[in-house]
Design an enzyme around this catalytic site. Structure first.
Site, mmCIF file in Angstrom:
data_model
loop_
_atom_site.group_PDB
_atom_site.id
_atom_site.type_symbol
_atom_site.label_atom_id
_atom_site.label_comp_id
_atom_site.label_asym_id
_atom_site.label_seq_id
_atom_site.Cartn_x
_atom_site.Cartn_y
_atom_site.Cartn_z
ATOM 1 N N ASP A 59 0.860 -1.168 0.000
ATOM 2 C CA ASP A 59 0.000 0.000 0.000
ATOM 3 C C ASP A 59 0.904 1.227 0.000
ATOM 4 O O ASP A 59 2.123 1.094 0.126
ATOM 5 C CB ASP A 59 -0.987 -0.018 1.174
ATOM 6 C CG ASP A 59 -0.337 -0.075 2.544
ATOM 7 O OD1 ASP A 59 0.890 -0.344 2.615
ATOM 8 O OD2 ASP A 59 -1.016 0.135 3.548
ATOM 9 N N TYR B 186 3.168 4.556 0.725
ATOM 10 C CA TYR B 186 3.945 5.008 1.871
ATOM 11 C C TYR B 186 3.045 5.843 2.781
ATOM 12 O O TYR B 186 2.362 6.760 2.316
ATOM 13 C CB TYR B 186 5.120 5.870 1.421
ATOM 14 C CG TYR B 186 6.169 5.157 0.604
ATOM 15 C CD1 TYR B 186 6.913 4.106 1.132
ATOM 16 C CD2 TYR B 186 6.461 5.583 -0.694
ATOM 17 C CE1 TYR B 186 7.899 3.479 0.390
ATOM 18 C CE2 TYR B 186 7.452 4.968 -1.444
ATOM 19 C CZ TYR B 186 8.169 3.913 -0.904
ATOM 20 O OH TYR B 186 9.145 3.303 -1.644
ATOM 21 N N PHE C 211 6.309 2.081 -4.666
ATOM 22 C CA PHE C 211 7.728 2.252 -4.353
ATOM 23 C C PHE C 211 8.296 3.606 -4.761
ATOM 24 O O PHE C 211 9.363 3.983 -4.295
ATOM 25 C CB PHE C 211 8.588 1.112 -4.939
ATOM 26 C CG PHE C 211 8.208 -0.236 -4.433
ATOM 27 C CD1 PHE C 211 8.518 -0.623 -3.137
ATOM 28 C CD2 PHE C 211 7.496 -1.123 -5.229
ATOM 29 C CE1 PHE C 211 8.133 -1.869 -2.643
ATOM 30 C CE2 PHE C 211 7.109 -2.368 -4.754
ATOM 31 C CZ PHE C 211 7.429 -2.742 -3.454
ATOM 32 N N HIS D 93 10.071 -9.110 0.489
ATOM 33 C CA HIS D 93 9.853 -7.676 0.270
ATOM 34 C C HIS D 93 11.158 -6.914 0.545
ATOM 35 O O HIS D 93 11.962 -7.323 1.384
ATOM 36 C CB HIS D 93 8.749 -7.196 1.212
ATOM 37 C CG HIS D 93 8.215 -5.846 0.896
ATOM 38 N ND1 HIS D 93 8.800 -4.684 1.357
ATOM 39 C CD2 HIS D 93 7.143 -5.460 0.157
ATOM 40 C CE1 HIS D 93 8.112 -3.642 0.917
ATOM 41 N NE2 HIS D 93 7.097 -4.082 0.191
#
Length: 256
Positions: free
Chosen positions: A90, A92, A103, A217
């Site tokens: 989701d 930041y 990202f 991740h």
């Protein structure tokens, strides 16, 4: 070729007045590229529902990220142009960071989020590309890299706060639309997926015939458990080669 600067133009919201409630009432064709609007028409009601939920969050005094004008930014990249799917969790939750592309952050954000710094570290280890001081990944998006968060909004300061509020229905439909694309001869269009972490891994079942690079991740909490050393960038290019598609140029401009 899709131009990076066309990914999000300020004429969509020239005075910054867009609201989530307003987005919920606009035609799909004003919210996203025409082919995405057609592909997501089956979940239009669900999209309007989740936008109204987010509008309710704001009305209740909870700041929501990203800004309304950026929340569907990933879908302004034409569906037909996508050749790589990178799935995030989701946005930041830090105010000023989320820009509607997984990202990525705005060009002037400093310091970079630690997940993005780890992505740059792996990019250098994989392809020898030195890290950039900025975190603007729109140059990737301009080459057909869909930077899609599984959940597309978040309360500021509260990671994961908008999970199971309806976004998963939208992004499931989006991934299914990608997997279903066909060339005129009936063959699948070139596509490779990058699945970092459990949220991203949840879409693998939606991509039964799409080659994927999966690992932990890039978060500092998990990067050392399989993200570092996974060489996703060179592996994706190899997967694209195998489908007759051109490489992604992963090197970002020194300045955005």
């Amino acid at each position: 070729m899709f131009e990076p600067d066309a990914l999000f133009e300020l004429e969509h919201d020239p005075d910054g007045s867009a609201t989530f409630a307003g987005l919920a009432e606009l035609p799909l064709a004003e919210l996203m590229a025409p082919d995405w609007a057609a592909a997501l028409s089956g979940v239009e009601a669900e999209l309007r529902g989740v936008l109204r939920f987010v509008a309710g969050e704001v009305a209740a005094g909870h700041p929501v990220l990203p800004a309304p004008s950026n929340v569907l930014r990933a879908f302004r990249q034409p569906l037909a142009d996508v050749k790589v799917l990178i799935v995030g969790q989701d946005p930041y939750p830090t105010p000023g960071h989320a820009v509607g592309l997984s990202f990525s952050v705005g060009p002037h954000v400093r310091p970079l989020p630690r997940s993005l710094a780890n992505i740059y570290r792996e990019l250098e280890a994989d392809l020898g590309i030195p890290p950039r001081v900025h975190g603007d990944l729109s140059a990737w998006a301009g080459q057909g890299v869909l930077l899609l968060n599984r959940v597309m909004t978040v309360r500021a300061g509260s990671a994961g706060s908008h999970r199971r509020k309806g976004w998963e229905d939208i992004t499931t439909a989006a991934v299914e639309a990608l997997a279903a694309r066909r060339a005129p001869d009936g063959s699948p269009l070139p596509l490779a997926a990058v699945l970092w972490g459990k949220d991203a891994e949840s879409v693998r079942r939606l991509l039964p015939s799409v080659p994927a690079v999966a690992s932990a991740h890039p978060s500092p909490l998990s990067a050392s458990r399989g993200f570092f050393g996974s060489r996703p960038f060179s592996r994706v290019n190899a997967l694209l080669h195998g489908q007759g598609a051109a490489d992604v140029i992963w090197e970002l401009p020194p300045a955005p």
